[in-house]
Design a protein around this motif. Structure first.
Motif, short mmCIF file in Angstrom:
data_model
loop_
_atom_site.label_atom_id
_atom_site.label_comp_id
_atom_site.label_asym_id
_atom_site.label_seq_id
_atom_site.Cartn_x
_atom_site.Cartn_y
_atom_site.Cartn_z
N LEU A 1 61.97 32.96 72.95
CA LEU A 1 61.85 31.74 72.52
C LEU A 1 60.90 31.61 71.21
O LEU A 1 61.48 31.00 70.20
N ALA A 2 60.06 32.29 71.13
CA ALA A 2 59.17 32.50 69.82
C ALA A 2 59.94 33.25 68.69
O ALA A 2 60.03 32.77 67.58
N LEU A 3 60.83 34.25 69.04
CA LEU A 3 61.74 34.76 68.26
C LEU A 3 62.93 33.89 67.62
O LEU A 3 63.27 33.79 66.40
N ALA A 4 63.55 33.17 68.42
CA ALA A 4 64.61 32.17 67.91
C ALA A 4 63.87 31.05 67.17
O ALA A 4 64.71 30.73 66.18
N ALA A 5 62.71 30.51 67.61
CA ALA A 5 62.34 29.53 66.68
C ALA A 5 61.94 30.12 65.40
O ALA A 5 61.95 29.51 64.24
N LYS A 6 61.39 31.43 65.34
CA LYS A 6 61.00 31.99 64.01
C LYS A 6 61.96 32.33 63.16
O LYS A 6 62.05 31.98 61.94
N LEU A 7 63.25 32.60 63.75
CA LEU A 7 64.22 32.83 62.86
C LEU A 7 65.09 31.35 62.43
O LEU A 7 65.39 31.16 61.21
N ALA A 8 64.88 30.40 63.29
CA ALA A 8 65.53 28.99 62.99
C ALA A 8 64.67 28.58 61.65
O ALA A 8 64.87 27.89 60.84
N SER A 9 63.32 28.78 61.80
CA SER A 9 62.26 28.27 60.65
C SER A 9 62.56 29.02 59.31
O SER A 9 62.76 28.28 58.23
N ARG A 10 63.17 30.37 59.42
CA ARG A 10 63.48 30.87 58.27
C ARG A 10 64.60 30.67 57.66
O ARG A 10 64.84 30.29 56.54
N VAL A 11 65.65 30.12 58.46
CA VAL A 11 66.69 29.51 58.07
C VAL A 11 66.74 28.27 57.40
O VAL A 11 67.32 27.85 56.23
N ARG A 12 65.76 27.43 58.07
CA ARG A 12 65.80 25.97 57.60
C ARG A 12 65.02 25.93 56.31
O ARG A 12 65.46 25.12 55.32
N THR A 13 63.91 26.84 55.99
CA THR A 13 63.10 26.70 54.90
C THR A 13 64.16 27.44 53.75
O THR A 13 63.75 27.15 52.48
N SER A 14 65.08 28.36 54.02
CA SER A 14 65.70 28.99 53.13
C SER A 14 66.73 28.14 52.53
O SER A 14 67.48 28.41 51.57
N GLY A 15 67.19 27.11 53.34
CA GLY A 15 68.27 26.14 52.97
C GLY A 15 69.72 26.83 53.30
O GLY A 15 70.70 26.16 52.74
N LEU A 16 69.75 27.61 53.98
CA LEU A 16 70.88 28.41 54.56
C LEU A 16 71.57 27.59 55.61
O LEU A 16 71.01 26.74 56.32
N THR A 17 72.95 27.47 55.74
CA THR A 17 73.59 26.79 56.91
C THR A 17 74.19 28.04 57.52
O THR A 17 75.21 28.92 57.19
N VAL A 18 73.71 28.08 58.68
CA VAL A 18 74.23 29.09 59.61
C VAL A 18 74.74 28.63 60.99
O VAL A 18 73.93 27.84 61.57
N PRO A 19 75.86 29.11 61.30
CA PRO A 19 76.29 28.21 62.65
C PRO A 19 75.69 29.04 63.78
O PRO A 19 75.33 30.08 63.79
N VAL A 20 75.31 27.93 64.91
CA VAL A 20 74.64 28.67 66.24
C VAL A 20 75.60 29.56 66.72
O VAL A 20 76.74 28.84 67.26
N PRO A 21 75.51 30.79 67.13
CA PRO A 21 76.50 31.29 67.87
C PRO A 21 76.75 30.80 69.34
O PRO A 21 75.53 30.62 69.76
N SER A 22 77.54 31.09 69.76
CA SER A 22 78.03 30.43 71.18
C SER A 22 78.58 31.35 72.18
O SER A 22 79.00 32.38 71.68
N GLY A 23 78.01 31.59 73.40
CA GLY A 23 78.67 32.29 74.26
C GLY A 23 78.41 32.03 75.85
O GLY A 23 77.84 30.91 76.06
N ASP A 24 78.92 32.74 76.54
CA ASP A 24 78.60 32.35 78.07
C ASP A 24 77.23 32.94 78.47
O ASP A 24 76.90 34.09 77.95
#
Length: 335
Positions: A261-284
């Protein structure tokens, strides 16, 4: 015709911190030493002596009893005693007994601090203690960075637990345990590495590196830039960090071994602060569901790892209640 009693004189017990370099005494201390009738010290190897003598102060190497010291002050003499460790307690206890008896005309007694500890001075004690343990302890002397790695993780989690519990006594202890890991690793690194030929470094190198980093990343404090809000500070920090690291990706430097959970949140924080638009991967599977929840928590300003820990604690309390225990405190007291 009455005879006046002789002036009682003055005894000055000069103290100095062993964490401050010898010779660096306060101005009142130097004034008192130069004006004193006698300066006494029981230790001929006392680190202050060379500096006192260089300043023209005659130091008598002697260890008088309390009674002898009081008699020596008769006639108004000021005597400065440079504490020498062993015997100091006996002298002060003897002076206290004489003063409390009411049968002796006591000289004026003064405790004069010659130097004071600066903030952080006890860190010097920690470095010295760690050095001795590394040299003399059969277990500590054989430890390596890799062998200690698990303890660093454990201590970090215990620190977080103390913070979340709001237990300040526990917080102080856990901060010390984390600090120990830093000092321990730095002491090992001081020896270098025979296996890969790595250059040695010390705790001073560690502290110097972080001091330089903090100054460089706070230009609004140590430089000419301005920051009015916490957001401005974070922007400065990220911009400066990006220049320093010269990273090819916003994911560089994100430790993949941290909790999910901490890893996912850290990656999301990096994406948000960089201004990138990254689709959230989906799967089963539950993993993708947890990822989506972690990203949602981060975007709302919540820490998903802390939120799950809080929920898990509530679940733990529910388990205790189902078992008939009074509450989590009773359980923790038995651990």
């Amino acid at each position: 015709m009455t005879t006046e009693a002789p002036a009682p004189g003055r005894i000055v017990l000069l103290t100095a911190s062993h964490r401050v370099a010898p010779g660096l005494l306060s101005w009142p201390a130097w004034q008192t030493l130069h004006a004193a009738g006698r300066v006494l010290c029981a230790d001929d190897g006392h680190p202050q002596l060379p500096y006192l003598r260089e300043a023209g102060i005659t130091v008598e190497i002697t260890a008088p009893s309390a009674e002898e010291l009081v008699r020596a002050c008769e006639g108004g003499t000021t005597i400065v005693v440079v504490p020498a460790g062993e015997g100091d307690q006996a002298l002060t206890d003897g002076l206290a007994r004489m003063a409390g008896s009411g049968r002796v005309q006591m000289p004026d007694l003064e405790l004069l601090p010659g130097s004071y500890d600066l903030p952080g001075a006890r860190l010097l004690d920690l470095v010295q203690v760690m050095d001795r343990i590394r040299n003399e302890c059969p277990w500590s002397s054989t430890q390596t960075h890799k062998g200690l790695a698990k303890y660093g993780i454990e201590e970090a989690y215990e620190l977080v637990e103390a913070i979340e519990d709001g237990d300040r006594d526990e917080l102080r202890e856990e901060l010390g345990d984390v600090l120990l890991q830093v000092v321990f690793h730095a002491r090992i690194a001081q020896e270098g590495s025979e296996e890969d030929g790595a250059a040695p470094f010390s705790i001073d190198d560690v502290a110097g590196t972080i001091v330089e980093k903090l100054i460089h990343r706070h230009p609004h404090v140590f430089g000419d830039e301005h920051a009015e809000t916490p957001e401005d500070v974070k922007e400065h920090w990220l911009r400066t960090k990006a220049i320093e690291k010269q990273r090819d990706s916003v994911t560089d430097g994100v430790p993949l071994g941290q909790p999910g959970l901490a890893l996912a949140a850290k990656l999301a924080s990096r994406v948000r602060t960089s201004g990138l638009t990254v689709p959230v991967p989906s799967g089963d599977g539950i993993g993708y569901e947890l990822l989506a929840l972690a990203l949602k928590a981060e975007s709302s300003g919540a820490d998903p790892e802390a939120a799950l820990r809080a929920a898990a604690r509530a679940y733990r309390d529910a388990i205790l209640a189902a078992e008939g225990h009074e509450g989590s405190e009773a359980h923790e007291a038995r651990e």
